[in-house]
Design an enzyme around this catalytic site. Structure first.
Site, PDB file in Angstrom:
ATOM      1  N   SER A  64      -2.113  -5.311   1.824  1.00 47.54           N
ATOM      2  CA  SER A  64      -3.083  -4.862   2.821  1.00 47.54           C
ATOM      3  C   SER A  64      -4.447  -5.444   2.468  1.00 47.54           C
ATOM      4  CB  SER A  64      -3.158  -3.336   2.760  1.00 47.54           C
ATOM      5  OG  SER A  64      -4.385  -2.882   3.266  1.00 47.54           O
ATOM      6  N   LYS A  77      -1.313  -1.572  -3.306  1.00 45.59           N
ATOM      7  CA  LYS A  77      -1.110  -2.780  -2.500  1.00 45.59           C
ATOM      8  C   LYS A  77      -1.417  -4.055  -3.292  1.00 45.59           C
ATOM      9  CE  LYS A  77       0.444  -1.511   1.503  1.00 45.59           C
ATOM     10  NZ  LYS A  77       1.913  -1.663   1.713  1.00 45.59           N
ATOM     11  N   TYR A 111      -4.192   3.650  -2.307  1.00 46.74           N
ATOM     12  CA  TYR A 111      -3.480   2.665  -1.477  1.00 46.74           C
ATOM     13  C   TYR A 111      -3.822   1.234  -1.916  1.00 46.74           C
ATOM     14  CZ  TYR A 111      -2.168   0.524   3.062  1.00 46.74           C
ATOM     15  OH  TYR A 111      -1.627  -0.234   4.056  1.00 46.74           O
TER      16      TYR A 111
HETATM   17  P1  NAI Z   1       4.128   3.313   9.947  1.00 43.15           P
HETATM   18  O1  NAI Z   1       3.703   4.635   9.442  1.00 43.15           O
HETATM   19  O2  NAI Z   1       4.408   3.191  11.400  1.00 43.15           O
HETATM   20  O3  NAI Z   1       5.409   2.782   9.168  1.00 43.15           O
HETATM   21  C1  NAI Z   1       5.707   3.082   7.852  1.00 43.15           C
HETATM   22  C2  NAI Z   1       7.128   3.577   7.811  1.00 43.15           C
HETATM   23  O4  NAI Z   1       7.546   3.782   6.463  1.00 43.15           O
HETATM   24  C3  NAI Z   1       7.304   4.920   8.538  1.00 43.15           C
HETATM   25  O5  NAI Z   1       8.271   4.805   9.550  1.00 43.15           O
HETATM   26  C4  NAI Z   1       7.716   5.869   7.429  1.00 43.15           C
HETATM   27  O6  NAI Z   1       8.610   6.890   7.847  1.00 43.15           O
HETATM   28  C5  NAI Z   1       8.351   4.924   6.433  1.00 43.15           C
HETATM   29  N1  NAI Z   1       8.378   5.495   5.088  1.00 43.15           N
HETATM   30  C6  NAI Z   1       7.377   6.151   4.450  1.00 43.15           C
HETATM   31  N2  NAI Z   1       7.775   6.533   3.229  1.00 43.15           N
HETATM   32  C7  NAI Z   1       9.057   6.113   3.088  1.00 43.15           C
HETATM   33  C8  NAI Z   1      10.001   6.205   2.034  1.00 43.15           C
HETATM   34  N3  NAI Z   1       9.708   6.835   0.889  1.00 43.15           N
HETATM   35  N4  NAI Z   1      11.211   5.643   2.212  1.00 43.15           N
HETATM   36  C9  NAI Z   1      11.534   5.019   3.370  1.00 43.15           C
HETATM   37  N5  NAI Z   1      10.674   4.928   4.414  1.00 43.15           N
HETATM   38  C10 NAI Z   1       9.453   5.458   4.266  1.00 43.15           C
HETATM   39  O7  NAI Z   1       2.993   2.285   9.518  1.00 43.15           O
HETATM   40  P2  NAI Z   1       2.882   0.688   9.654  1.00 43.15           P
HETATM   41  O8  NAI Z   1       1.497   0.411  10.014  1.00 43.15           O
HETATM   42  O9  NAI Z   1       3.981   0.149  10.475  1.00 43.15           O
HETATM   43  O10 NAI Z   1       3.054   0.247   8.129  1.00 43.15           O
HETATM   44  C11 NAI Z   1       4.060  -0.641   7.651  1.00 43.15           C
HETATM   45  C12 NAI Z   1       3.586  -1.251   6.361  1.00 43.15           C
HETATM   46  O11 NAI Z   1       2.497  -2.121   6.626  1.00 43.15           O
HETATM   47  C13 NAI Z   1       3.099  -0.254   5.324  1.00 43.15           C
HETATM   48  O12 NAI Z   1       3.487  -0.684   4.035  1.00 43.15           O
HETATM   49  C14 NAI Z   1       1.597  -0.344   5.458  1.00 43.15           C
HETATM   50  O13 NAI Z   1       0.938   0.063   4.296  1.00 43.15           O
HETATM   51  C15 NAI Z   1       1.427  -1.811   5.754  1.00 43.15           C
HETATM   52  N6  NAI Z   1       0.155  -2.172   6.358  1.00 43.15           N
HETATM   53  C16 NAI Z   1      -0.120  -1.790   7.631  1.00 43.15           C
HETATM   54  C17 NAI Z   1      -1.325  -2.164   8.197  1.00 43.15           C
HETATM   55  C18 NAI Z   1      -1.651  -1.834   9.595  1.00 43.15           C
HETATM   56  O14 NAI Z   1      -2.736  -2.286  10.058  1.00 43.15           O
HETATM   57  N7  NAI Z   1      -0.810  -1.121  10.328  1.00 43.15           N
HETATM   58  C19 NAI Z   1      -2.345  -2.895   7.435  1.00 43.15           C
HETATM   59  C20 NAI Z   1      -1.922  -3.280   6.121  1.00 43.15           C
HETATM   60  C21 NAI Z   1      -0.715  -2.910   5.617  1.00 43.15           C
END
Ligand code: NAI
Length: 300
Positions: free
Chosen positions: A152, A169, A165
């Site tokens: 990130s 990351k 975080y």
């Molecule tokens: P999101 O919250 O929609 O997706 C994350 C998913 O991971 C969720 O569906 C959640 O249920 C699942 N999850 C959480 N803990 C878990 C576990 N212990 N085991 C299995 N699944 C688990 O959020 P998003 O934005 O789609 O994030 C995806 C990745 O991208 C994350 O790693 C986030 O940190 C990263 N990210 C996102 C950014 C953004 O702008 N949306 C920016 C930088 C990084």
């Protein structure tokens, strides 16, 4: 050349929504057999549910793709092992692992409880290490693998309220910096995605207008590229709103102040020490050591 995943098997963690869902659907569209993993909890990591994974698996089936659901937490040893066993039983191999699962527990550092810190590092860092550890020897034995971790801009550059975080990351970058070296001779390429997208994780951190621009589907092509036969190795690929860029850790050329240099000498020479005009990246730590020795050996 079209990047196709016919006969390839991919695991996408945290694929019940947001970016992971988008990646999983695109892999399936391009012929991959997909394991849709998600614990189905809240943004802060509490709770669990199979609803989201089942929905994504159905979406993929409706498109004519092949996918199975998996509800393991990426931090749970037995759950992760079961996910890998299930993948091998169902599809016979694992070609691509996309470590995407994540949670947030934002607070200023003074208000952050240790539990907020350890829980976030556990899901992002250890939750990427455990699945990677389980697939590593499988990929080595088949002499092929593509592994992606999700960093990130907070990890690379920092953000208020995200010390936990950000630490997790950037740790993922350190993890891949070594895996890229160890995996190379087995044709295992390891890369780092730095996305930005409007998802449930970021919707309260961004203005509503961002939803139209920062679509998850405009990040997914980066993951597809990093998962292809011609993927780079050890690259940080940033992606968001259709904009793609590469981030690197650079080091200034430096200045030889001699073995007797004092802190005051550093202060006096700060402009040169911190001059990035000849800055270079390194492919491994020993190259940096070699540079230090080379400059130290040159007489001033
Ligand atoms: P999101 O919250 O929609 O997706 C994350 C998913 O991971 C969720 O569906 C959640 O249920 C699942 N999850 C959480 N803990 C878990 C576990 N212990 N085991 C299995 N699944 C688990 O959020 P998003 O934005 O789609 O994030 C995806 C990745 O991208 C994350 O790693 C986030 O940190 C990263 N990210 C996102 C950014 C953004 O702008 N949306 C920016 C930088 C990084």
């Amino acid at each position: 050349m079209t990047i196709s995943f016919d006969n390839k098997v991919v695991i996408v963690t945290g694929a019940g929504g947001g970016l992971g869902r988008s990646h999983a659907i695109e892999f399936a569209r391009r012929g991959a057999k997909v394991v849709v993993n998600d614990l189905g909890g809240e943004v802060d990591g509490s709770g669990s549910s199979s609803e989201a994974v089942n929905k994504v698996v159905k979406e993929i089936a409706d498109l004519g793709g092949v996918a199975i659901p998996n509800g393991a937490s990426v931090t749970d040893d037995a759950g992760v092992k079961h996910m890998i066993d299930q993948t091998i039983e169902e599809f016979g191999r694992i070609d691509i692992l996309v470590n995407n699962a994540g949670i947030l527990r934002d607070k200023s550092f003074s208000k952050m409880e240790m539990e907020d810190f350890t829980k976030v590092t556990d899901v992002h860092l250890i939750g990427s290490v455990k699945p990677t550890k389980q697939v590593w020897d499988i990929m080595k034995d088949q002499n092929y693998g593509r592994i992606i971790v999700t960093t990130s801009s907070t990890g690379l550059y920092g953000n208020f309220g995200q010390a936990n975080y950000g630490a997790a990351k950037l740790a993922l970058v350190g993890f891949v910096n070594t895996l890229k070296l160890e995996g190379q001779k087995y044709n295992i390429n390891c890369n780092i995605l730095c996305p930005v997208a409007y998802t449930r994780m970021t919707s309260n951190l961004m203005p509503p207008e961002a939803e139209q621009l920062l679509t998850p589907s405009s990040v997914t092509p980066a993951v597809i590229y990093l998962s292809g036969e011609n993927a780079p190795n050890g690259t940080i690929l940033c992606a968001g709103a259709g904009v793609y860029s590469v981030a690197k850790i650079l080091e200034s050329d430096g200045k030889n102040l001699g073995l007797k240099a004092t802190a005051e000498d550093i202060e006096k020479n700060w402009d040169k020490i911190s001059d990035f005009s000849d800055a270079k990246p390194f492919n491994m730590g020993s190259e940096q050591t070699a540079k230090v020795i080379e400059i130290a050996m040159k007489s001033e």
